[in-house]
Design a protein around this motif. Structure first.
Motif, PDB file in Angstrom:
ATOM      1  N   PHE A   1       0.803  -1.220   0.000  1.00 28.64           N
ATOM      2  CA  PHE A   1       0.000   0.000   0.000  1.00 28.64           C
ATOM      3  C   PHE A   1       0.844   1.282   0.000  1.00 28.64           C
ATOM      4  O   PHE A   1       0.527   2.220  -0.740  1.00 28.64           O
TER       5      PHE A   1
ATOM      6  N   SER B   1       1.143   4.415  -3.268  1.00 28.58           N
ATOM      7  CA  SER B   1       1.126   5.879  -3.263  1.00 28.58           C
ATOM      8  C   SER B   1       2.263   6.432  -4.123  1.00 28.58           C
ATOM      9  O   SER B   1       2.087   7.420  -4.837  1.00 28.58           O
TER      10      SER B   1
ATOM     11  N   THR C   1      -1.458   7.580   0.330  1.00 27.82           N
ATOM     12  CA  THR C   1      -2.208   6.498   0.965  1.00 27.82           C
ATOM     13  C   THR C   1      -2.105   6.553   2.485  1.00 27.82           C
ATOM     14  O   THR C   1      -2.156   5.542   3.166  1.00 27.82           O
TER      15      THR C   1
ATOM     16  N   ARG D   1      -7.610  10.662   3.785  1.00 28.38           N
ATOM     17  CA  ARG D   1      -8.028  10.320   2.428  1.00 28.38           C
ATOM     18  C   ARG D   1      -7.179   9.203   1.850  1.00 28.38           C
ATOM     19  O   ARG D   1      -6.847   9.210   0.666  1.00 28.38           O
TER      20      ARG D   1
ATOM     21  N   SER E   1      -7.835   6.175   1.177  1.00 27.36           N
ATOM     22  CA  SER E   1      -8.435   5.201   0.262  1.00 27.36           C
ATOM     23  C   SER E   1      -8.429   5.735  -1.165  1.00 27.36           C
ATOM     24  O   SER E   1      -9.063   6.741  -1.460  1.00 27.36           O
TER      25      SER E   1
ATOM     26  N   TYR F   1      -9.969   4.652  -3.595  1.00 22.55           N
ATOM     27  CA  TYR F   1     -11.286   4.523  -4.212  1.00 22.55           C
ATOM     28  C   TYR F   1     -12.236   5.590  -3.700  1.00 22.55           C
ATOM     29  O   TYR F   1     -12.911   6.269  -4.457  1.00 22.55           O
ATOM     30  N   CYS F   2     -12.293   5.733  -2.375  1.00 20.53           N
ATOM     31  CA  CYS F   2     -13.222   6.715  -1.802  1.00 20.53           C
ATOM     32  C   CYS F   2     -12.698   8.140  -2.001  1.00 20.53           C
ATOM     33  O   CYS F   2     -13.478   9.078  -2.094  1.00 20.53           O
TER      34      CYS F   2
ATOM     35  N   SER G   1     -14.197   9.920   1.635  1.00 27.28           N
ATOM     36  CA  SER G   1     -13.927   9.104   2.812  1.00 27.28           C
ATOM     37  C   SER G   1     -14.597   9.674   4.055  1.00 27.28           C
ATOM     38  O   SER G   1     -14.710  10.888   4.209  1.00 27.28           O
TER      39      SER G   1
ATOM     40  N   TRP H   1     -11.004   4.468  10.568  1.00 26.40           N
ATOM     41  CA  TRP H   1     -12.082   4.233   9.597  1.00 26.40           C
ATOM     42  C   TRP H   1     -13.227   3.464  10.261  1.00 26.40           C
ATOM     43  O   TRP H   1     -14.028   2.852   9.590  1.00 26.40           O
TER      44      TRP H   1
ATOM     45  N   CYS I   1     -16.884   3.193   8.964  1.00 29.94           N
ATOM     46  CA  CYS I   1     -16.978   3.785   7.622  1.00 29.94           C
ATOM     47  C   CYS I   1     -17.522   2.813   6.582  1.00 29.94           C
ATOM     48  O   CYS I   1     -17.777   3.192   5.447  1.00 29.94           O
ATOM     49  N   HIS I   2     -17.678   1.551   6.979  1.00 27.90           N
ATOM     50  CA  HIS I   2     -18.102   0.557   5.996  1.00 27.90           C
ATOM     51  C   HIS I   2     -19.603   0.342   5.965  1.00 27.90           C
ATOM     52  O   HIS I   2     -20.116  -0.322   5.084  1.00 27.90           O
TER      53      HIS I   2
END
Ligand code: ZN
Length: 218
Positions: free
Chosen positions: A147, A151, A158, A162, A164, A166-167, A171, A184, A187-188
């Motif tokens: 990960f 970045s 990463t 912020r 993610s 994708y989000c 986020s 997080w 957040c799901h």
């Protein structure tokens, strides 16, 4: 090199990325690259993946020297070959001694220029098995990294709220009070079905979270 287009896929099984929806969608999106029939000469075009990671050549202890290697792999080949070292190409070495997080762009530039050329123009090549000349092109299908290296490759930070990719700015990450640590937690919930029972669960989730934020992304 044509294996990915010519092998027979066992129904409902994925033994190679060529069996995946993502691969097939790529072929549909770029018919000039893949050819619609998937068995014409274009199947000789090269499918590449780029992977990178930091590496300490002198061991974890002692001298703090870290370099980055960038390896290209060929996904045209069958599963037994495509992850073997004769077909993994060490294309870039970013020398140490320091972790060159920002500098990797500079070292990647000639490689990216070449991959771009191979995508737009291609190069004349000779297919010895069919005794034909053809224009060989290449596509970089994906990158493989951890990960933090993601970045470096993508330019998207990463870490932090912020993190993610994708989000992005959507986020719902927030800071924990005492030490401003990013979390997080909860957040799901927004990925759950609108009628999921967790949506109405007020006891086991974060309190006072604005419900419009949760519903926004459902
Ligand atoms: Zn996300």
């Amino acid at each position: 090199m044509r294996w990915h287009a010519e092998h027979i896929q066992t129904p409902r099984e994925m033994s190679h990325p060529a069996d995946s929806v993502a691969w097939k969608t790529f072929d549909k999106t770029h018919p000039f690259f893949a050819s619609e029939s998937r068995n014409a000469s274009e199947s000789r075009n090269v499918r590449l993946a780029l992977s990178t990671d930091g590496f300490k050549p002198f061991g974890q202890t002692g001298s703090q020297y870290s370099l980055w290697s960038v390896i290209l792999t060929l996904y045209n080949l069958p599963p037994l070959m495509c992850m073997k070292d004769p077909y993994m190409f060490l294309t870039v070495i970013v020398p140490g001694p320091n972790n060159s997080k920002q500098n990797i762009d500079v070292f990647l530039q000639p490689l990216i220029a070449e991959i771009n050329d191979l995508w737009t123009e291609g190069i004349p090549a000779y297919d010895i098995s069919r005794k034909q000349n053809f224009q060989l092109r290449a596509a970089l299908m994906w990158t493989i990294s951890d990960f933090p290296a993601y970045s470096m490759l993508s330019g998207w930070s990463t870490s932090g709220h912020r993190a993610s990719p994708y989000c992005m700015e959507d986020s719902l990450a927030f800071s924990l009070k005492p030490r401003r640590k990013t979390t997080w937690f909860d957040c799901h919930m927004r990925f759950l079905n609108r009628n999921h029972r967790f949506r109405r669960d007020e006891k086991n989730f974060r309190k006072n979270i604005p419900s419009f934020l949760v519903l926004l992304h459902s």
